[in-house]
Design a protein around this motif. Structure first.
Motif, PDB file in Angstrom:
ATOM      1  N   ASN A 141     -25.781  15.958 -24.760  1.00  0.00           N
ATOM      2  CA  ASN A 141     -26.439  16.866 -25.711  1.00  0.00           C
ATOM      3  C   ASN A 141     -26.268  18.324 -25.299  1.00  0.00           C
ATOM      4  O   ASN A 141     -26.058  19.202 -26.142  1.00  0.00           O
ATOM      5  N   LEU A 142     -26.345  18.596 -23.993  1.00  0.00           N
ATOM      6  CA  LEU A 142     -26.157  19.954 -23.496  1.00  0.00           C
ATOM      7  C   LEU A 142     -24.732  20.430 -23.786  1.00  0.00           C
ATOM      8  O   LEU A 142     -24.521  21.571 -24.214  1.00  0.00           O
TER       9      LEU A 142
ATOM     10  N   ASN B 157     -27.147  11.094 -21.443  1.00  0.00           N
ATOM     11  CA  ASN B 157     -27.487  11.570 -22.782  1.00  0.00           C
ATOM     12  C   ASN B 157     -27.854  13.060 -22.765  1.00  0.00           C
ATOM     13  O   ASN B 157     -27.467  13.818 -23.653  1.00  0.00           O
ATOM     14  N   TYR B 158     -28.601  13.475 -21.757  1.00  0.00           N
ATOM     15  CA  TYR B 158     -28.973  14.881 -21.639  1.00  0.00           C
ATOM     16  C   TYR B 158     -27.735  15.752 -21.461  1.00  0.00           C
ATOM     17  O   TYR B 158     -27.598  16.800 -22.113  1.00  0.00           O
TER      18      TYR B 158
ATOM     19  N   LEU C 279     -30.297   8.208 -19.314  1.00  0.00           N
ATOM     20  CA  LEU C 279     -31.045   9.380 -19.767  1.00  0.00           C
ATOM     21  C   LEU C 279     -30.341  10.665 -19.331  1.00  0.00           C
ATOM     22  O   LEU C 279     -30.233  11.619 -20.098  1.00  0.00           O
TER      23      LEU C 279
END
Length: 94
Positions: free
Chosen positions: A87-88, A83-84, A80
């Motif tokens: 994306n950032l 993935n964060y 998680l």
């Protein structure tokens, strides 16, 4: 009898070696966990034990697990975070 003099000797002469060994162990554990998150991103749901079903509070009926939405798998916490961060990074480089 010789007088006692204060000297600058270390009680633990191998402090730097112990610190380096501890740092190496933490780095190995962290890289191992990141590799596990990359290779095996999913883990069995802890609430339903990977079945995707939960027993209803009353009776013998089953319901879909609300935590994993009936899939039986969840993303690892480290995945998680990865993935964060991805994306950032993607949003910042548009």
């Amino acid at each position: 009898m010789a007088p006692l003099a204060a000297t600058a000797t270390s009680a633990f002469p191998h402090d730097s070696a112990a610190a380096a060994l501890l740092l190496l162990a933490l780095l190995t554990i962290t890289l191992g966990y990141l590799a596990t998150c990359w290779l095996f991103p999913f883990v069995a749901c802890r609430r339903c034990h990977g079945t995707g079903r939960r027993r209803a509070p009353f009776g013998r009926a089953f319901r879909l697990c609300s935590r994993c939405d009936g899939d039986g798998y969840r993303l690892r916490p480290g995945r998680l975070v990865l993935n964060y961060l991805r994306n950032l990074h993607d949003k910042g480089t548009r």
